[in-house]
Every structure is written in structure tokens, then in C-alpha cells.
Write a protein that holds these residues in place. Structure first.
Motif, PDB file in Angstrom:
ATOM      1  N   ARG A 375       0.461  -1.413  -0.091  1.00 20.37           N
ATOM      2  CA  ARG A 375      -0.166  -0.141   0.073  1.00 20.37           C
ATOM      3  C   ARG A 375       0.929   1.306   0.178  1.00 20.37           C
ATOM      4  NH1 ARG A 375      -3.128  -0.827   3.996  1.00 20.37           N
ATOM      5  NH2 ARG A 375      -4.849  -1.621   2.615  1.00 20.37           N
ATOM      6  N   ARG A 376       1.887   1.788   0.799  1.00 14.92           N
ATOM      7  CA  ARG A 376       2.743   2.399   1.421  1.00 14.92           C
ATOM      8  C   ARG A 376       3.468   2.834  -0.475  1.00 14.92           C
ATOM      9  NH1 ARG A 376       8.138   2.571   4.409  1.00 14.92           N
ATOM     10  NH2 ARG A 376       8.777   1.194   2.777  1.00 14.92           N
ATOM     11  N   GLU A 377       4.147   1.754  -0.706  1.00 15.67           N
ATOM     12  CA  GLU A 377       4.603   1.795  -2.236  1.00 15.67           C
ATOM     13  C   GLU A 377       3.549   2.332  -3.314  1.00 15.67           C
ATOM     14  OE1 GLU A 377       5.683  -0.310  -0.343  1.00 15.67           O
ATOM     15  OE2 GLU A 377       7.767   0.261  -0.534  1.00 15.67           O
ATOM     16  N   PHE A 378       1.882   1.857  -3.454  1.00 21.12           N
ATOM     17  CA  PHE A 378       1.134   3.028  -4.316  1.00 21.12           C
ATOM     18  C   PHE A 378       1.112   4.131  -4.002  1.00 21.12           C
ATOM     19  CE2 PHE A 378      -2.918   3.827  -5.301  1.00 21.12           C
ATOM     20  CZ  PHE A 378      -3.614   3.162  -6.481  1.00 21.12           C
ATOM     21  N   TRP A 379       0.604   4.581  -2.784  1.00 18.76           N
ATOM     22  CA  TRP A 379       0.289   5.988  -2.300  1.00 18.76           C
ATOM     23  C   TRP A 379       1.730   6.904  -3.372  1.00 18.76           C
ATOM     24  CZ3 TRP A 379      -4.401   7.357  -3.160  1.00 18.76           C
ATOM     25  CH2 TRP A 379      -5.575   6.125  -2.706  1.00 18.76           C
ATOM     26  N   VAL A 414      -6.953   9.404  -9.621  1.00 18.54           N
ATOM     27  CA  VAL A 414      -6.263   8.892  -7.874  1.00 18.54           C
ATOM     28  C   VAL A 414      -7.285   8.507  -6.785  1.00 18.54           C
ATOM     29  CG1 VAL A 414      -5.818  10.444  -6.070  1.00 18.54           C
ATOM     30  CG2 VAL A 414      -4.270  10.914  -7.850  1.00 18.54           C
ATOM     31  N   ILE A 415      -8.392   8.979  -7.366  1.00 17.48           N
ATOM     32  CA  ILE A 415      -9.797   8.256  -7.027  1.00 17.48           C
ATOM     33  C   ILE A 415      -9.409   6.787  -7.645  1.00 17.48           C
ATOM     34  CG2 ILE A 415     -11.996   8.496  -6.585  1.00 17.48           C
ATOM     35  CD1 ILE A 415     -11.280  11.711  -6.328  1.00 17.48           C
ATOM     36  N   VAL A 416      -9.913   6.701  -8.731  1.00 15.88           N
ATOM     37  CA  VAL A 416     -10.615   5.571  -9.774  1.00 15.88           C
ATOM     38  C   VAL A 416      -9.310   4.334  -9.022  1.00 15.88           C
ATOM     39  CG1 VAL A 416     -10.529   4.770 -11.890  1.00 15.88           C
ATOM     40  CG2 VAL A 416     -11.544   6.498 -11.197  1.00 15.88           C
ATOM     41  N   GLY A 417      -7.877   5.013  -8.783  1.00 15.78           N
ATOM     42  CA  GLY A 417      -6.979   4.243  -9.153  1.00 15.78           C
ATOM     43  C   GLY A 417      -6.627   3.612  -7.699  1.00 15.78           C
ATOM     44  N   GLY A 418      -7.134   4.259  -6.988  1.00 15.22           N
ATOM     45  CA  GLY A 418      -6.584   4.467  -5.174  1.00 15.22           C
ATOM     46  C   GLY A 418      -7.741   3.060  -4.671  1.00 15.22           C
ATOM     47  N   SER A 419      -8.937   3.556  -5.768  1.00 15.81           N
ATOM     48  CA  SER A 419     -10.096   2.542  -4.956  1.00 15.81           C
ATOM     49  C   SER A 419     -10.351   1.266  -5.405  1.00 15.81           C
ATOM     50  CB  SER A 419     -11.406   2.755  -5.309  1.00 15.81           C
ATOM     51  OG  SER A 419     -11.839   4.327  -5.402  1.00 15.81           O
ATOM     52  N   ARG A 420      -8.969   1.865  -7.062  1.00 14.91           N
ATOM     53  CA  ARG A 420      -8.965  -0.361  -7.324  1.00 14.91           C
ATOM     54  C   ARG A 420      -8.271  -1.154  -6.624  1.00 14.91           C
ATOM     55  NH1 ARG A 420     -11.112  -1.152 -13.913  1.00 14.91           N
ATOM     56  NH2 ARG A 420      -9.350  -2.943 -13.011  1.00 14.91           N
ATOM     57  N   PHE A 421      -6.945   0.235  -6.707  1.00 16.63           N
ATOM     58  CA  PHE A 421      -6.211  -0.965  -5.563  1.00 16.63           C
ATOM     59  C   PHE A 421      -6.366  -1.418  -4.669  1.00 16.63           C
ATOM     60  CE2 PHE A 421      -2.203  -0.255  -2.705  1.00 16.63           C
ATOM     61  CZ  PHE A 421      -1.436  -1.324  -3.183  1.00 16.63           C
ATOM     62  N   GLU A 422      -6.925  -0.396  -3.180  1.00 17.70           N
ATOM     63  CA  GLU A 422      -7.611  -1.317  -2.877  1.00 17.70           C
ATOM     64  C   GLU A 422      -8.245  -2.101  -2.366  1.00 17.70           C
ATOM     65  OE1 GLU A 422      -7.058  -0.221   0.273  1.00 17.70           O
ATOM     66  OE2 GLU A 422      -5.112   1.761   0.089  1.00 17.70           O
ATOM     67  N   LYS A 423      -9.005  -2.211  -3.283  1.00 15.95           N
ATOM     68  CA  LYS A 423      -9.709  -3.586  -4.134  1.00 15.95           C
ATOM     69  C   LYS A 423      -9.213  -4.549  -4.396  1.00 15.95           C
ATOM     70  CE  LYS A 423     -14.339  -2.249  -5.295  1.00 15.95           C
ATOM     71  NZ  LYS A 423     -15.252  -1.625  -6.679  1.00 15.95           N
TER      72      LYS A 423
END
Lengths: 430, 223
Positions: A375-379, A414-423
């Protein structure tokens, strides 16, 4: 709380409740390296807290006496200062080395005593109206810190000596801009006993002091900006490679994080500065290959040799499965790109290379984050990518509607990428 | 364990010796040196580590104040020979490279070093009707810009240049630390009597000087 910390706290309870046998708990602890956890995290954190606390108390002591209490005779003042210094050091030594009851507190008191020693240098000079170049005082402070560090084997005190010696070195560089800069070699040699014991705080102090001093030396000896940027990028490559290499051995894994962070900083900061079309890149290429002195290149050569050795070692050894596969390579590629950009001698080429380097680093972070589930690397990657895009659009004089559209698209991404990554992460965890 | 104790004791001893070395040789006996008054220009300064202090710029720092000055090389150690005047203030006579010749009774030699303290020169310009620029005035030093507005009309400009200037510095007597409680009074005295500042120093036979006190007009500051 992170999973290993929670696991370490829970394991004894599970054994007590009869959920696990002691042997099973030991096997789990060995698998997740819970035994070394204290050394790796709290072992580094506590001395850091102590040294910051000791520095603040020392700063308070400096201000207190700097108020110049002239109603007290000089002899009494000096006696008081010496009593505070020796009191801290002796009580710390007793608690730590003699009784062995309060090791961390004892260490903190020894560090505080060394900070008070530094304050005393300035205060005694003040009493006798002596006001020389400040770096001389830091040189004396370094000597005092070194002897105590060696006598007690106190790693925070040695780290303090690294910082004070760095301040001294900047003054020395200013007064001897074209002499051979032997400080990094001497500092590394002085720290060998601590480095052999794998003290993370000393390793961090040495890496910071040597890197920063080399960059200052390159700038002063050459009198040109390009030398500073080339040196910083080379240091970044060395530290990143060193971090990768150290991370592969259990005994040195706790040294990897400081090397990687310092290396990352040494690459990202210059790359970001040079990514501006109308920024420092213009000055960098203006006097390229000009230098008033060339001795700095001897040390730069050592950095390059070190970087090549560690990177060859890193690339030749097969990587661990858990290791991020792309990030190290993108960092290395970024170093090469920025160096080639500087060598190209044209500010547009340099800006393009620096931007490519930043986007490459961000891409590497995102790729690894998705592949390994970090997660940290993604953000971090997403943040860096956004920073590059926003900087370029603020820099370029484009139509406001275009800027508006780009910012909106960035936000949505950012919003779409972040939510998809969390999923994606949730899916992996299930 | 004994080795550890000995090592720690030695480390503490080294620290104490290092601290003792700072004022070493500065607490000389009054009988071994000559006490003299020198004229200075003082400015109020602040040091992050050591607090407020007076920066003392001695009249004898300027080589032009001496009748005889040899060629000065940067970094070179020199002796400023001063002699007592009728007012009781000691003024520069000549600069020497060494102390080989004995000095008369009312002469004293002070050890100093030649350094380059570049001088800022500011030319305050205005634009003429034909587009050419003319200097209204020329001033030296950073203080010259102090009360000038940063934003100027389009037809006004300041041109600044730096020139090398060799001066003699007397490192151990150029700062005078001031207690917080007396700072206000001292600043007021400096403002009202900027030309009447004198420093009392003791000079030993080797030319090493120690700052004793500062006098502004009739008020003596002795900390």
C-alpha cells in the motif's frame, strides 16, 4: 499496528491459552523474524528519541547560559557547567555500564552530557569574549564526542559526532576549497568499530555526513552547480545499491532502510529540481565541464566505483521472491538518465531526462505495489506521479481550460486508481 | 571492567582539557602586559549559540591608519605598532612583519592577521531623459541599503560591486558579549554616541591581546 508487531504481542497469549505449542510459536516467530524486530525498529527508534531529546535539553542549556548571568563569577559559572556535564556523563555511565539496570536511560544521559559539552564550548568562549568561526567549536565538540563514544561504545554519541563533524567540515571546505577533502575517508575509518557491530544510527549518521559533505565539497571545489548534481546522483545510486545489498542479509537488513531512504532523497531531490524547463537545469548546463578545482573528482570516482561494485553484486545475486522486482532497476535507470541528461549539455534534454526519471521511479513504485501488494509504495508512486504532472502544468503556460481538464483528470485518476488498488489488496488478502 | 572505567575516566579528562584550552593564555597577570585603550566602531549583533554581542571594528584594522605599511599578503600575520596619544587613546603608527626590534616605552605591538574583507560599493542611479543613467551618490557597506526602499520607481536603480579590501583582524578582541539585561542600555548608548566607543585591551610581550572592557562615552561596560 503492523502485523509483525501485533503477532509478536499475541503469540505468548496464544501459547498461554493453549491455542499453540511453544515450539509452534517459536517456529512462527522465526518465520516472521520477530526475534530481531526490536533491533530493527525500536532499537533504532529509541536512540533517535533519546538523541533528539538530549539535543533539545542541550539547546535549553545553551540558551539558559547564553542569557549571560553576569551576577555569578566566571569561576563559579564554569564550575556549574562542568558539574552538569560530568554529572550527566557519570550518572549515565553508572546506570548503563556499572549497574546495568537502566541501559537506555544511561545512554541518554551520556549523550546529554556530550551535548552539554558542546554547549560548554560556546559558553566558555562567550565568557572570555571569544567569537571565532563557529565550525572551530564544532571541531572541538567532535573530538569530545569521539572520545566518549569510543570509551562507552555509545552509538548515539557516535552519531552525534558524525553530525558535529559534518558542520565542522563545511567550515573547513569553505576555508580550504581546493585542498584534498579527506574528511569522508577519516569519518568512515573512525566509525568502523561501530559499523562492524551494525549500529543503524551510526550507519545513518555516516551516510548522511559523508554524502552531504561530498556534495558541499564538489560545489565549493568546482564552483559550479553541475558538480553538485552529478555528485548527488552518484551518491543516490551508491546508497540505493547499498540498501538493496544490505537488505538481502538478515544480519544487515536493518541498515537497508536508512540507505534506501537517503539514496532515494539524493536521487529524487535533484531530479525534481532539474525537471523544470526554466529551473536550475539552465545554470547546470551553462558551465558544464568547467571547474576551478578537480580534486573533488577523486572522491566522486570512489563513489562511482562503490556504486558499480554494489550494483553488480545486487544484480548478479538472484533476488528474493518478497523483494520488489522493478523499483531498484527504475532507481538505477533514473540515476543514469539524469546523469546522461546533465552530460548532454542542453537544458531541454536535461529537463526531459529528469522528468522521464521521475515518471520511471513513480511507475516502478506503482508496478511493484500492484505486483507485491504494498500500500505505502502505491501511494508514494501515485503521489510522485501527481507531483510531476501538477508541476509541469503549473510551469507551462497553457490554456486555463486545458489545465482545468488535466487537474480534473488527475483527481479522477487518483480516486479511481486508489479505490481499484484497495479492492485489489482486499482480494489478495482474502 | 577496570579497563572500561579507565577509558571512560580518560575520555572525561580529555573533555575537561579541551574546555580548559579555550580560554588558555587569556587570563594573564596584569603585571605581564600593557593595558591600552583603542578606538573602535561597534555594531550590535546576535549569535544563535552565544547570544547578543558587540562586533568591534578597530580603527587600527584599517591599514590606511598607519603611516608605514609594508606590502600585505592575505593570511599573513603582522604586528600593528600603536603609541599613546595625549587623549590617552592609542593609535596606529606602523605595521611590521615581525617583532625583531625592541619598542620604546609608550609603544605596543598587537598581533593581527591580514584578511580580505571585500567591500560592497553601491551606486544609486537614475535614468536621464535621453535614456542614459547617472549616479546620484555612491556609498559603501551593506548598511547603505538599510533604509532604502526595495521597490523603486522605474527610473531608479542601485548598482552594486564588490572590491577586495585587505584589513588587519585581531580575532580574540573583536567580539564583546553583552548580558540581556544591559543590551537595551548599550544599544541606546551606541545610537547616541557612535563615535565615542573605546575598547580596553591587555597586550602581552608576544603581542597577544585580551579584551577587558568597553567604554561608550563615559559609561564603562565590564562583564
Amino acid at each position: 499496528m503492523r502485523f509483525p508487531s501485533a503477532l509478536k504481542r499475541e503469540l505468548p497469549q496464544w501459547v498461554g491459552d493453549g491455542l499453540l505449542e511453544q515450539s509452534q510459536a517459536d517456529a512462527i516467530a522465526a518465520r516472521y523474524g520477530l526475534g530481531d524486530m526490536r533491533e530493527g525498529t525500536a532499537g533504532l527508534l529509541l536512540p533517535a528519541i533519546y538523541i533528539v531529546g538530549a539535543c533539545l535539553v542541550g539547546g535549553g542549556a545553551i540558551s539558559f547560559v547564553a542569557a549571560h548571568w553576569d551576577s555569578i563569577a566566571i569561576g563559579v559559572r564554569i564550575g556549574l557547567l562542568l558539574a552538569v556535564m560530568l554529572g550527566c556523563e557519570i550518572s549515565g555511565f553508572i546506570l548503563w555500564k556499572v549497574r546495568g539496570t537502566r541501559e537506555k536511560l544511561g545512554q541518554a544521559l551520556v549523550v546529554l552530557g556530550t551535548v552539554v559539552f558542546g554547549a560548554n564550548i560556546f559558553l566558555i568562549a562567550q565568557m572570555y569574549h571569544l567569537h571565532g568561526p563557529p565550525h572551530n567549536a564544532f571541531g572541538v565538540w567532535t573530538l569530545g564526542a569521539l572520545v566518549v563514544a569510543y570509551a562507552t561504545f555509545s552509538s548515539p554519541t557516535m552519531a552525534l559526532a558524525c553530525v558535529t563533524s559534518f558542520v565542522w567540515s563545511t567550515g573547513w571546505i569553505e576555508t580550504h576549497p581546493h585542498d584534498f577533502f579527506w574528511y569522508p575517508i577519516v569519518l568512515c575509518a573512525a566509525c568502523v568499530p561501530f559499523l562492524l557491530r551494525r549500529c543503524a544510527i551510526v550507519f545513518t549518521g555516516v551516510a548522511f555526513a559523508v554524502g552531504a559533505a561530498l556534495s558541499v565539497c564538489a560545489g565549493t571545489d568546482s564552483g559550479e552547480q553541475w558538480a553538485v548534481f552529478v555528485t548527488l546522483i552518484a551518491l543516490g545510486a551508491l546508497y540505493r545499491g547499498l540498501g538493496q545489498w544490505l537488505g538481502r542479509d538478515e544480519r544487515t537488513a536493518h541498515l537497508a532502510a536508512p540507505a534506501l531512504r537517503l539514496g532515494g532523497l539524493a536521487v529524487l531531490l535533484p531530479a525534481f529540481m532539474l525537471s523544470f524547463y526554466d529551473g536550475p537545469g539552465k545554470d547546470v548546463v551553462e558551465n558544464l565541464w568547467l571547474s576551478t578545482g578537480w580534486l573533488w573528482t577523486a572522491l566522486l570516482g570512489l563513489v562511482y566505483v562503490g556504486a558499480v561494485i554494489v550494483w553488480v553484486a545486487v544484480l548478479r545475486r538472484s533476488s528474493d521472491e518478497s523483494e520488489s522486482p522493478n523499483r531498484p532497476l527504475t532507481m538505477l535507470a533514473a540515476c543514469v538518465l539524469v546523469t546522461v541528461g546533465i552530460a548532454a549539455g542542453h537544458h531541454v534534454v536535461l529537463a526531459v531526462m529528469a522528468n522521464l526519471a521521475l515518471v520511471g521511479i513513480a511507475g516502478g513504485l506503482l508496478w511493484d505495489a500492484v505486483a507485491v501488494g504494498q500500500r505505502r509504495e502505491f501511494w508514494l508512486g501515485l503521489g510522485l506521479l501527481s507531483l510531476v504532472l501538477v508541476s509541469r502544468f503549473l510551469e507551462w503556460d497553457t490554456h486555463l481550460m486545458v489545465k482545468s481538464a488535466v487537474f480534473v483528470l488527475c483527481g479522477i485518476a487518483v480516486i479511481v486508481g486508489g479505490s481499484r488498488f484497495e479492492k485489489h489488496l482486499k482480494g489478495r488478502q482474502l | 571492567m577496570n579497563k572500561t572505567y579507565a577509558g571512560f575516566g580518560l575520555a572525561l579528562l580529555v573533555q575537561v582539557v579541551l574546555l580548559a584550552a579555550i580560554p588558555w593564555g587569556r587570563v594573564g597577570d596584569a603585571s605581564t602586559g600593557q593595558t591600552i585603550w583603542l578606538e573602535v566602531r561597534a555594531s550590535d549583533r546576535q549569535d544563535v549559540m552565544q547570544g547578543p554581542y558587540l562586533d568591534l571594528d578597530y580603527e587600527i584594522s584599517d591599514p590606511k591608519q598607519f603611516a608605514e605599511v609594508p606590502a600585505l599578503n592575505m593570511g599573513e600575520k603582522v604586528y600593528a605598532v600603536v603609541r599613546q596619544t595625549d587623549s590617552g587613546v592609542w593609535r596606529g603608527l606602523r605595521v611590521e612583519g615581525d617583532l625583531s626590534t625592541p619598542l620604546p616605552e609608550n609603544h605596543v605591538a598587537i598581533l593581527g592577521a591580514v584578511v580580505d574583507r571585500g567591500l560592497e560599493i553601491h551606486a544609486f542611479l537614475h535614468e536621464e531623459a535621453d535614456g542614459s543613467w547617472t549616479a546620484d551618490s555612491v556609498m559603501t557597506g551593506r548598511e547603505a541599503l538599510k533604509d532604502r526602499p526595495v521597490h523603486r520607481p522605474e527610473d531608479r536603480a542601485v548598482a552594486t560591486a564588490w572590491v577586495g579590501r585587505g584589513v588587519i583582524v585581531y580575532r580574540d578582541i573583536e567580539s564583546y558579549f553583552v548580558p540581556e539585561s544591559r543590551r537595551q542600555q548599550l544599544a541606546e548608548d551606541l545610537r547616541t554616541h557612535p563615535e565615542e566607543v573605546f575598547a580596553q585591551v591587555r597586550v602581552d610581550e608576544l603581542g597577544r591581546a585580551t579584551l577587558l572592557q568597553v567604554r561608550i562615552q563615559e559609561r564603562v561596560y565590564d562583564f
